[in-house]
Design an enzyme around this catalytic site. Sequence first.
Site, mmCIF file in Angstrom:
data_model
loop_
_atom_site.group_PDB
_atom_site.id
_atom_site.type_symbol
_atom_site.label_atom_id
_atom_site.label_comp_id
_atom_site.label_asym_id
_atom_site.label_seq_id
_atom_site.Cartn_x
_atom_site.Cartn_y
_atom_site.Cartn_z
ATOM 1 N N ASP A 164 30.620 8.612 -51.654
ATOM 2 C CA ASP A 164 31.432 9.208 -52.776
ATOM 3 C C ASP A 164 32.343 10.412 -52.260
ATOM 4 O O ASP A 164 31.530 11.329 -52.027
ATOM 5 C CB ASP A 164 30.874 9.659 -54.082
ATOM 6 C CG ASP A 164 31.881 9.922 -55.232
ATOM 7 O OD1 ASP A 164 32.949 10.717 -54.790
ATOM 8 O OD2 ASP A 164 31.890 9.067 -56.253
ATOM 9 N N HIS A 165 33.528 10.346 -51.645
ATOM 10 C CA HIS A 165 34.067 11.556 -50.938
ATOM 11 C C HIS A 165 34.106 12.646 -51.640
ATOM 12 O O HIS A 165 34.499 13.529 -51.313
ATOM 13 C CB HIS A 165 35.434 10.825 -50.230
ATOM 14 C CG HIS A 165 36.530 10.918 -51.322
ATOM 15 N ND1 HIS A 165 36.924 9.732 -52.082
ATOM 16 C CD2 HIS A 165 37.585 12.094 -51.403
ATOM 17 C CE1 HIS A 165 37.843 10.282 -52.855
ATOM 18 N NE2 HIS A 165 38.235 11.398 -52.302
ATOM 19 N N HIS A 191 33.849 9.451 -59.153
ATOM 20 C CA HIS A 191 34.073 10.841 -58.664
ATOM 21 C C HIS A 191 33.917 11.763 -60.013
ATOM 22 O O HIS A 191 33.189 12.840 -59.859
ATOM 23 C CB HIS A 191 35.581 10.955 -58.564
ATOM 24 C CG HIS A 191 35.823 9.845 -56.969
ATOM 25 N ND1 HIS A 191 35.155 9.703 -56.125
ATOM 26 C CD2 HIS A 191 37.057 9.183 -56.843
ATOM 27 C CE1 HIS A 191 35.678 8.665 -55.188
ATOM 28 N NE2 HIS A 191 36.983 8.674 -55.673
HETATM 29 C C1 BG6 Z 1 39.957 7.274 -54.342
HETATM 30 C C2 BG6 Z 1 40.671 6.249 -55.456
HETATM 31 O O1 BG6 Z 1 38.452 6.931 -54.416
HETATM 32 O O2 BG6 Z 1 40.128 8.630 -54.851
HETATM 33 C C3 BG6 Z 1 42.041 6.639 -55.169
HETATM 34 O O3 BG6 Z 1 40.417 4.990 -54.888
HETATM 35 C C4 BG6 Z 1 42.469 8.016 -55.669
HETATM 36 O O4 BG6 Z 1 42.905 6.139 -56.330
HETATM 37 C C5 BG6 Z 1 41.511 8.931 -54.676
HETATM 38 O O5 BG6 Z 1 43.757 8.200 -55.246
HETATM 39 C C6 BG6 Z 1 41.576 10.474 -55.111
HETATM 40 O O6 BG6 Z 1 40.871 11.304 -54.168
HETATM 41 P P1 BG6 Z 1 41.461 12.709 -53.989
HETATM 42 O O7 BG6 Z 1 40.412 13.334 -52.962
HETATM 43 O O8 BG6 Z 1 42.696 12.890 -53.474
HETATM 44 O O9 BG6 Z 1 41.116 13.378 -55.422
#
Ligand code: BG6
Length: 504
Positions: free
Chosen positions: A190-191, A253
Amino acid sequence: MTHTSPRQRVPDSCAFVIFGVTGDLTHRLVIPSLYNLAATDLLPEQFCVVGIARKGTSSDALRDSLMKGLRRFATRPVDEAVARRLLECVTAVEADAKDAPSFDFLRKRLDELEAARGTSGNRLFYLATPPIAFAPIARQLGRTGLLKEENGAWRRLVVEKPFGTDLASARALNSELLKIAGEHQIYRIDHYLGKETVQNILVLRFANGMFEPIWNRNHIDHVQITVAEKLDVEHRGSFYDSTGALRDMVPNHLFQLLSLVAMEPPARFDAHAVRTEKAEALAAIQPQSVADALNNSVRAQYLAGQIGDKAIPDYRRTKDVAPESTTETYVALKLAIDNWRWAGVPFYLRTGKALAAKRSEVAIKFKQAPLAMFSCTPVDRLSQNYLVIGIEPTEGIELQFNAKVPGPTISIDGVEMTFHYRDYFKAEPSTGYETLIYDCMIGDNILFQRADGVEAGWQAVEPFLDAWKQAGAQGLKTYRAGSEGPADANELLKRDRRSWRKIC
Ligand code: BG6
């Protein structure tokens, strides 16, 4: 997680096998992250990248394409020598999960490459593919024994999001993966867990003596978790229309943020203890009936609007989106965590596309101090006490409290104390993925989701998915692109005599 040691250990020699090597994720994040690791001497000497490509892709063509991607997406100026050294390690190999013999060939090629590069049999398989390919690839890796840990060599499998589309599919995928690999071999990415401030929630809570004693229902009024995006759905219509804001952002997230805020202190800073407490926090989210789920949620779709100089069309007019689509691009939820620490403290979550600003934060609102003491003064209200953990646009922490306005009479105003990462720590800009990739290579899975955590997340959102499915178009709201979201989201808090923090 990059612990406290100033000198990080270099990972073991290994082969880094990428499925989906020609895709966006590999170009945008995986290769730029490997480059950042190479530039900071955090890749092993004996290392190779095996890109699983379609028929007819040569290693040279693959290297060219990855180089172009690197030039475009690198987070720091590209040092040609470092980039060349990294890309020289890349070999394209043809394999397709629909074609079983191609995996037998892959096994043979890997043995040859490993012997040539001296990577000692350690292998990391990175699934950077669309989710539909996860299980078929995993089955082939299992069948060919490629994930079997033997002769002291490790084998790891990295799985990207989305991990399932509901509880049943997440369970099915977990059981499929656990047939062919042990939990310790599976890294569910999960990034959000690669973001410094997200990791810092643990440190803030558990490395300081002053927050934990007040981190409970006696002192906290409520928690707001916001992930607001300016970006609209753009060219991702086909993926997004079958996914929606809830599935795309909440069980992964937003729940990572929620579980870090809500978890009990783990006994040790290790993967088992931390992941157990996170999963427990998610499992304590109170289940909701259909009626409660409808009452405690707002879902909405954006209508045409303007964001900066960009004109955004109606969501339903986006390419690859059904003209009558009922997919939500915004969601707000009210959740309760039914345990001794949090009973009675609402957690309000919201996320959406095409909003007025990009803002991600966790805001902890403390209970109001009694006003009675000031009854004989001109003070008729006190500002709210918030502790805000900011992730976007700036990474940092802000404490909002009341202070006396200088002067002869008693007058009080809200002030802020702010810590910004960039003011204290000098760090090269990063993709956020290098920490995660590095951790996979050193075998630290503290920042990865465990099967029970993923399933607890889906379990908590399931009542909303079910309730919305039953309701169809009924109850779906709209908001203008470029606004702060639907008015109904404000009502969700207003009825509890609370309000959202402004997005911008
Ligand atoms: C991704 C989603 O996992 O996370 C996207 O699939 C979203 O829709 C993105 O834009 C948001 O990540 P960050 O790091 O830009 O908040």
